[in-house]
Write a protein that holds these residues in place. Sequence first.
Motif, PDB file in Angstrom:
ATOM      1  N   GLU A 131      -8.418   5.228  -2.815  1.00  0.00           N
ATOM      2  CA  GLU A 131      -9.745   5.190  -2.195  1.00  0.00           C
ATOM      3  C   GLU A 131     -10.069   3.756  -1.756  1.00  0.00           C
ATOM      4  N   ALA A 132      -9.691   2.783  -2.570  1.00  0.00           N
ATOM      5  CA  ALA A 132      -9.941   1.376  -2.223  1.00  0.00           C
ATOM      6  C   ALA A 132      -9.095   0.932  -1.032  1.00  0.00           C
ATOM      7  N   GLN A 133      -7.867   1.443  -0.930  1.00  0.00           N
ATOM      8  CA  GLN A 133      -7.014   1.103   0.208  1.00  0.00           C
ATOM      9  C   GLN A 133      -7.697   1.441   1.533  1.00  0.00           C
ATOM     10  N   ALA A 134      -8.455   2.509   1.551  1.00  0.00           N
ATOM     11  CA  ALA A 134      -9.091   2.981   2.776  1.00  0.00           C
ATOM     12  C   ALA A 134     -10.126   1.997   3.318  1.00  0.00           C
ATOM     13  N   VAL A 135     -10.622   1.101   2.465  1.00  0.00           N
ATOM     14  CA  VAL A 135     -11.647   0.150   2.919  1.00  0.00           C
ATOM     15  C   VAL A 135     -11.179  -1.305   2.831  1.00  0.00           C
ATOM     16  N   LEU A 136      -9.890  -1.515   2.602  1.00  0.00           N
ATOM     17  CA  LEU A 136      -9.365  -2.880   2.446  1.00  0.00           C
ATOM     18  C   LEU A 136      -9.568  -3.753   3.673  1.00  0.00           C
ATOM     19  N   ALA A 138      -3.962  -5.055  -5.296  1.00  0.00           N
ATOM     20  CA  ALA A 138      -4.208  -6.493  -5.154  1.00  0.00           C
ATOM     21  C   ALA A 138      -3.210  -7.134  -4.196  1.00  0.00           C
ATOM     22  N   ARG A 139      -1.953  -6.732  -4.274  1.00  0.00           N
ATOM     23  CA  ARG A 139      -0.946  -7.277  -3.350  1.00  0.00           C
ATOM     24  C   ARG A 139      -1.306  -6.951  -1.898  1.00  0.00           C
ATOM     25  N   GLN A 140      -1.701  -5.702  -1.664  1.00  0.00           N
ATOM     26  CA  GLN A 140      -2.076  -5.302  -0.308  1.00  0.00           C
ATOM     27  C   GLN A 140      -3.319  -6.061   0.156  1.00  0.00           C
ATOM     28  N   ALA A 141      -4.289  -6.200  -0.736  1.00  0.00           N
ATOM     29  CA  ALA A 141      -5.522  -6.913  -0.391  1.00  0.00           C
ATOM     30  C   ALA A 141      -5.235  -8.379  -0.083  1.00  0.00           C
ATOM     31  N   ALA A 142      -4.397  -9.013  -0.900  1.00  0.00           N
ATOM     32  CA  ALA A 142      -4.068 -10.427  -0.698  1.00  0.00           C
ATOM     33  C   ALA A 142      -3.298 -10.625   0.601  1.00  0.00           C
ATOM     34  N   ALA A 143      -2.441  -9.663   0.962  1.00  0.00           N
ATOM     35  CA  ALA A 143      -1.694  -9.771   2.211  1.00  0.00           C
ATOM     36  C   ALA A 143      -2.621  -9.661   3.420  1.00  0.00           C
ATOM     37  N   ARG A 144      -3.638  -8.837   3.324  1.00  0.00           N
ATOM     38  CA  ARG A 144      -4.583  -8.651   4.439  1.00  0.00           C
ATOM     39  C   ARG A 144      -5.633  -9.738   4.483  1.00  0.00           C
ATOM     40  N   HIS A 145      -5.980 -10.287   3.325  1.00  0.00           N
ATOM     41  CA  HIS A 145      -7.058 -11.284   3.229  1.00  0.00           C
ATOM     42  C   HIS A 145      -6.572 -12.473   2.398  1.00  0.00           C
ATOM     43  N   PRO A 146      -5.754 -13.349   2.975  1.00  0.00           N
ATOM     44  CA  PRO A 146      -5.311 -14.524   2.206  1.00  0.00           C
ATOM     45  C   PRO A 146      -6.524 -15.284   1.670  1.00  0.00           C
ATOM     46  N   GLY A 147      -6.438 -15.683   0.421  1.00  0.00           N
ATOM     47  CA  GLY A 147      -7.548 -16.407  -0.189  1.00  0.00           C
ATOM     48  C   GLY A 147      -8.577 -15.509  -0.859  1.00  0.00           C
ATOM     49  N   LEU A 148      -8.412 -14.183  -0.739  1.00  0.00           N
ATOM     50  CA  LEU A 148      -9.335 -13.262  -1.407  1.00  0.00           C
ATOM     51  C   LEU A 148      -9.269 -13.495  -2.908  1.00  0.00           C
ATOM     52  N   ARG A 149     -10.410 -13.554  -3.550  1.00  0.00           N
ATOM     53  CA  ARG A 149     -10.443 -13.689  -4.995  1.00  0.00           C
ATOM     54  C   ARG A 149     -10.192 -12.321  -5.616  1.00  0.00           C
TER      55      ARG A 149
END
Length: 118
Positions: free
Chosen positions: A36-41, A63-74
């Motif tokens: 569900e979170a992937q859908a809004v990354l 987290a890996r997918q989020a960091a790849a899409r948003h470098p610097g994301l906390r």
Amino acid sequence: MPRILLAEDDDSLRGFLARALERAGYEVVSCADGEEAQAVLDQDWDLLLTDIVMPGVDGIELARQAAARHPGLRIMFITGFAAVALAAGDQAPPGSKVLSKPIHLREIVSEVERMVAA
């Protein structure tokens, strides 16, 4: 207003976390699992707060997918499994924080405030 993506498969904990963070002044989008979170990354986020152990897509992969899409994301992980918390330190994106359950809501809010301010 800082935006937090919250992924937690425990319904009651997810609700408690979302309410505590909203009261602290954050906009929170709550997801019941990693898929569900992937859908809004692709939206803009200031922090990803995710459980590590979830069915389907786990918190580390999210987290890996989020960091790849948003470098610097906390990124902050919460887990009830001590061994998972230790292993997560090796697998998590750099700069991530791991908190072990049980944890007081005030402590999570304080850690979120520190990470968003950094």
